[in-house]
Design an enzyme around this catalytic site. Structure first.
Site, PDB file in Angstrom:
ATOM      1  N   LYS A  88       0.807  -1.222   0.000  1.00 38.75           N
ATOM      2  CA  LYS A  88       0.000   0.000   0.000  1.00 38.75           C
ATOM      3  C   LYS A  88       0.839   1.270   0.000  1.00 38.75           C
ATOM      4  O   LYS A  88       0.390   2.325  -0.426  1.00 38.75           O
ATOM      5  CB  LYS A  88      -0.955   0.015   1.201  1.00 38.75           C
ATOM      6  CG  LYS A  88      -0.294   0.360   2.538  1.00 38.75           C
ATOM      7  CD  LYS A  88      -1.380   0.702   3.583  1.00 38.75           C
ATOM      8  CE  LYS A  88      -0.811   1.197   4.895  1.00 38.75           C
ATOM      9  NZ  LYS A  88      -0.185   0.168   5.727  1.00 38.75           N
ATOM     10  N   HIS A 216       2.376  -3.745  14.912  1.00 43.91           N
ATOM     11  CA  HIS A 216       2.839  -2.611  14.099  1.00 43.91           C
ATOM     12  C   HIS A 216       3.007  -1.437  15.050  1.00 43.91           C
ATOM     13  O   HIS A 216       2.046  -1.038  15.694  1.00 43.91           O
ATOM     14  CB  HIS A 216       1.825  -2.296  12.993  1.00 43.91           C
ATOM     15  CG  HIS A 216       2.390  -1.415  11.915  1.00 43.91           C
ATOM     16  ND1 HIS A 216       2.976  -0.197  12.184  1.00 43.91           N
ATOM     17  CD2 HIS A 216       2.487  -1.592  10.574  1.00 43.91           C
ATOM     18  CE1 HIS A 216       3.405   0.348  11.048  1.00 43.91           C
ATOM     19  NE2 HIS A 216       3.122  -0.481  10.051  1.00 43.91           N
ATOM     20  N   GLY A 256       6.847   0.544  10.154  1.00 42.45           N
ATOM     21  CA  GLY A 256       7.211   1.657  11.027  1.00 42.45           C
ATOM     22  C   GLY A 256       8.673   2.044  10.942  1.00 42.45           C
ATOM     23  O   GLY A 256       9.117   2.943  11.650  1.00 42.45           O
ATOM     24  N   GLU A 291       7.168  -5.980   7.923  1.00 44.56           N
ATOM     25  CA  GLU A 291       6.343  -5.434   6.829  1.00 44.56           C
ATOM     26  C   GLU A 291       6.716  -3.983   6.547  1.00 44.56           C
ATOM     27  O   GLU A 291       5.889  -3.073   6.662  1.00 44.56           O
ATOM     28  CB  GLU A 291       4.858  -5.508   7.216  1.00 44.56           C
ATOM     29  CG  GLU A 291       4.356  -6.906   7.522  1.00 44.56           C
ATOM     30  CD  GLU A 291       3.040  -6.890   8.314  1.00 44.56           C
ATOM     31  OE1 GLU A 291       2.594  -5.812   8.750  1.00 44.56           O
ATOM     32  OE2 GLU A 291       2.466  -7.972   8.491  1.00 44.56           O
ATOM     33  N   GLY A 293       7.254  -0.549   4.728  1.00 46.75           N
ATOM     34  CA  GLY A 293       6.723   0.123   3.545  1.00 46.75           C
ATOM     35  C   GLY A 293       7.579   1.340   3.255  1.00 46.75           C
ATOM     36  O   GLY A 293       8.425   1.350   2.353  1.00 46.75           O
ATOM     37  N   ASP A 349      -0.680  11.257   5.800  1.00 39.54           N
ATOM     38  CA  ASP A 349       0.547  10.680   6.361  1.00 39.54           C
ATOM     39  C   ASP A 349       1.279  11.684   7.255  1.00 39.54           C
ATOM     40  O   ASP A 349       2.416  11.464   7.644  1.00 39.54           O
ATOM     41  CB  ASP A 349       1.454  10.206   5.201  1.00 39.54           C
ATOM     42  CG  ASP A 349       2.563   9.294   5.668  1.00 39.54           C
ATOM     43  OD1 ASP A 349       2.335   8.547   6.654  1.00 39.54           O
ATOM     44  OD2 ASP A 349       3.666   9.338   5.094  1.00 39.54           O
ATOM     45  N   TYR A 414       3.409   6.744   0.554  1.00 41.09           N
ATOM     46  CA  TYR A 414       2.046   7.237   0.765  1.00 41.09           C
ATOM     47  C   TYR A 414       1.790   8.541   0.004  1.00 41.09           C
ATOM     48  O   TYR A 414       1.231   9.491   0.539  1.00 41.09           O
ATOM     49  CB  TYR A 414       1.764   7.391   2.271  1.00 41.09           C
ATOM     50  CG  TYR A 414       2.042   6.113   3.014  1.00 41.09           C
ATOM     51  CD1 TYR A 414       1.216   5.006   2.845  1.00 41.09           C
ATOM     52  CD2 TYR A 414       3.163   5.973   3.828  1.00 41.09           C
ATOM     53  CE1 TYR A 414       1.476   3.813   3.485  1.00 41.09           C
ATOM     54  CE2 TYR A 414       3.441   4.784   4.464  1.00 41.09           C
ATOM     55  CZ  TYR A 414       2.598   3.707   4.289  1.00 41.09           C
ATOM     56  OH  TYR A 414       2.876   2.519   4.912  1.00 41.09           O
TER      57      TYR A 414
END
Ligand SMILES: *Cc1c(COP(=O)(O)O)cnc(C)c1O
Length: 454
Positions: A88, A216, A256, A291, A293, A349, A414
């Site tokens: 995402k 998370h 994170g 995870e 991002g 964000d 984002y």
């Protein structure tokens, strides 16, 4: 004009050739390496594009080499933790293909994201469906495609899984303290330790396979201690699992991770804290995944935007456009991407992207570093008709004119993924380059292969 889209095509072609190879065979190495034949600095790409185009449209430059550098840094600092890139954050096709080629896994939150990654040839075992609240049909899709790892944090999810996904390997998402993060998730997701106990009891009763725990710390985390505290919470839930007869084998430390180092947090510091905590509390047979991002995509994208209009605001607040000698004017610059487009990250964000002068009267300013020009208080606005479309209420910039350019770096997380075309303004296009060497890429591939051998 010819050269850079040409490069993008070359990259696409080489990575396409690679991803169409179904089995994970050695051929992929050579094809992907082609990507690394095209090397131009991000600044050169920006400069050439501006010089060769008259349409003034805003554009991104994505540096694939930066994505590779981030991956190498990951593998070196967190050798025990397998990255599952959170799609995402930025679903740019070439970024995704680069990640696929380097052998990372993927964190998907919907049927669409899962389908997308399967289309790239990603094996189902390298996908985690990491959305604790899922639509039934999306669960059925995961089941049909053999995607087994999924997260959950509530009891209804267990009933759904029981009904729609017989072979699911469930991962319990636990609630942790995210007060040190820009984007908090705890109001929406996560089971408290007492809820975790009840959920695990229910899972037992339903005969559902729970393989581990995830958390998370929140996106845009600015305290490395959050990671240590969260690992401890996860350990506690592992122990609860053990009491109830589970033997968990997976720890998912979530996302994170910082996209760039700043005064509050650095990637190195997070790694230090996380490595220490994970090694202390989790024996070697526990598989650890993450995870990330923002970490992978933020620094790979720079955006160039054109000043399409401006308004001179005189010190006394009038805007007659006439600048007197002692007026100390401020400027309102209107650029051609904004809050409804790539800069939606300001709203969603909590970012504060900093405009930097790129091109003034045909002179490229990033070439000579600091400008000697007098700076003025300015505000920077997006192109739509909404007054909410303001990128910066107060920033210092030299006097610029209509037709000059501003750029913003670290714009990959984002941004593109949530941009709209409100008011008819098209999404900014993306050009690609690579600033890394083939040698470096080979290290990335070798690191992945040695892992697969282990
Ligand atoms: C958004 C998200 C991520 C990625 O977070 P970053 O802060 O960008 O690393 C990872 N996991 C889950 C479940 C998410 O929702």
């Amino acid at each position: 004009m010819k050269e850079y889209p040409g490069i993008a095509n070359e990259i696409i072609a080489s990575i396409n050739a690679q991803t169409s190879v179904k089995s994970e065979d050695v051929k992929s190495q050579n094809a992907f390496a082609n990507l690394f034949k095209c090397t131009h600095s991000v600044q050169d790409v920006i400069k050439n594009h501006i010089l060769e185009n008259e349409d003034e449209d805003p554009f991104f430059v994505c540096d694939i080499g930066q994505v590779v550098r981030q991956h190498i840094k990951w593998v070196r600092n967190l050798p025990r933790i397998e990255p599952f890139y959170a799609v995402k954050c930025c679903g740019d096709p070439l970024l995704l293909k680069t990640m696929v080629s380097m052998g990372t896994g993927f964190d998907c939150a919907s049927r669409g994201e899962m389908q997308n990654m399967l289309n790239y040839g990603v094996p189902p075992s390298k996908i985690i469906y990491a959305n604790p609240c899922k639509q039934n049909s999306h669960i059925r899709f995961a089941s049909e495609k053999g995607i087994e790892m999924m997260t959950f944090d509530n009891v209804d999810e267990l009933y759904k899984v029981k009904k729609y996904h017989k072979s699911a390997k469930m991962v319990l998402r636990v609630l942790i303290d995210d007060s040190n993060s820009l984007c908090k998730f705890s109001s929406k997701f996560g089971a408290s330790p007492s809820a975790a106990r009840e959920l695990l009891e229910k899972a037992r009763e339903l005969g559902i396979n729970v393989i581990g725990v995830s958390f998370h710390v929140g996106s845009g985390c600015f305290a490395s201690s959050s990671f240590r505290d969260a690992v401890l919470v996860a350990r506690n839930v592992f122990d609860i699992g053990k009491e109830l007869g589970f033997d968990f084998t997976l720890l998912d430390v979530g996302g994170g991770f910082p996209g760039s180092d700043n005064e509050n947090i650095s990637f190195g510091e997070v790694c230090e804290v996380l490595r220490t905590a994970v090694d202390k509390y989790f024996p070697a047979h526990v598989r650890v995944i993450a995870e990330p991002g923002r970490y992978y995509s933020a620094s790979a994208f720079t955006i160039a935007t054109n000043i399409i209009a401006r308004r001179i605001v005189k010190r006394d607040g009038s805007d007659d456009g006439i600048v007197g000698n002692d007026d100390h004017p401020s400027f309102m610059y209107y650029i051609n991407d904004g809050i409804y487009g790539s800069f939606n990250s300001i709203m969603f964000d909590h970012q504060h992207p900093r405009p930097k002068p790129l091109c003034k009267n045909g002179q490229f300013l990033f070439d000579n570093g600091e400008t000697r020009e007098t700076e003025f208080n300015c505000s920077v606005w997006g192109p739509t008709c909404d007054s909410l479309d303001c990128l910066s209420k107060n920033t210092l910039l030299p006097e610029l004119d209509v037709g000059d350019w501003l750029y913003f770096d670290e714009m990959g997380a984002y941004t593109i993924s949530a941009a709209s075309e409100f008011n008819g303004f098209k999404k900014s296009k993306i050009l690609y380059t690579n600033t890394e060497t083939t040698e470096f890429l080979k290290i990335a591939i070798a690191a992945e292969q040695s892992k697969n051998l282990n």
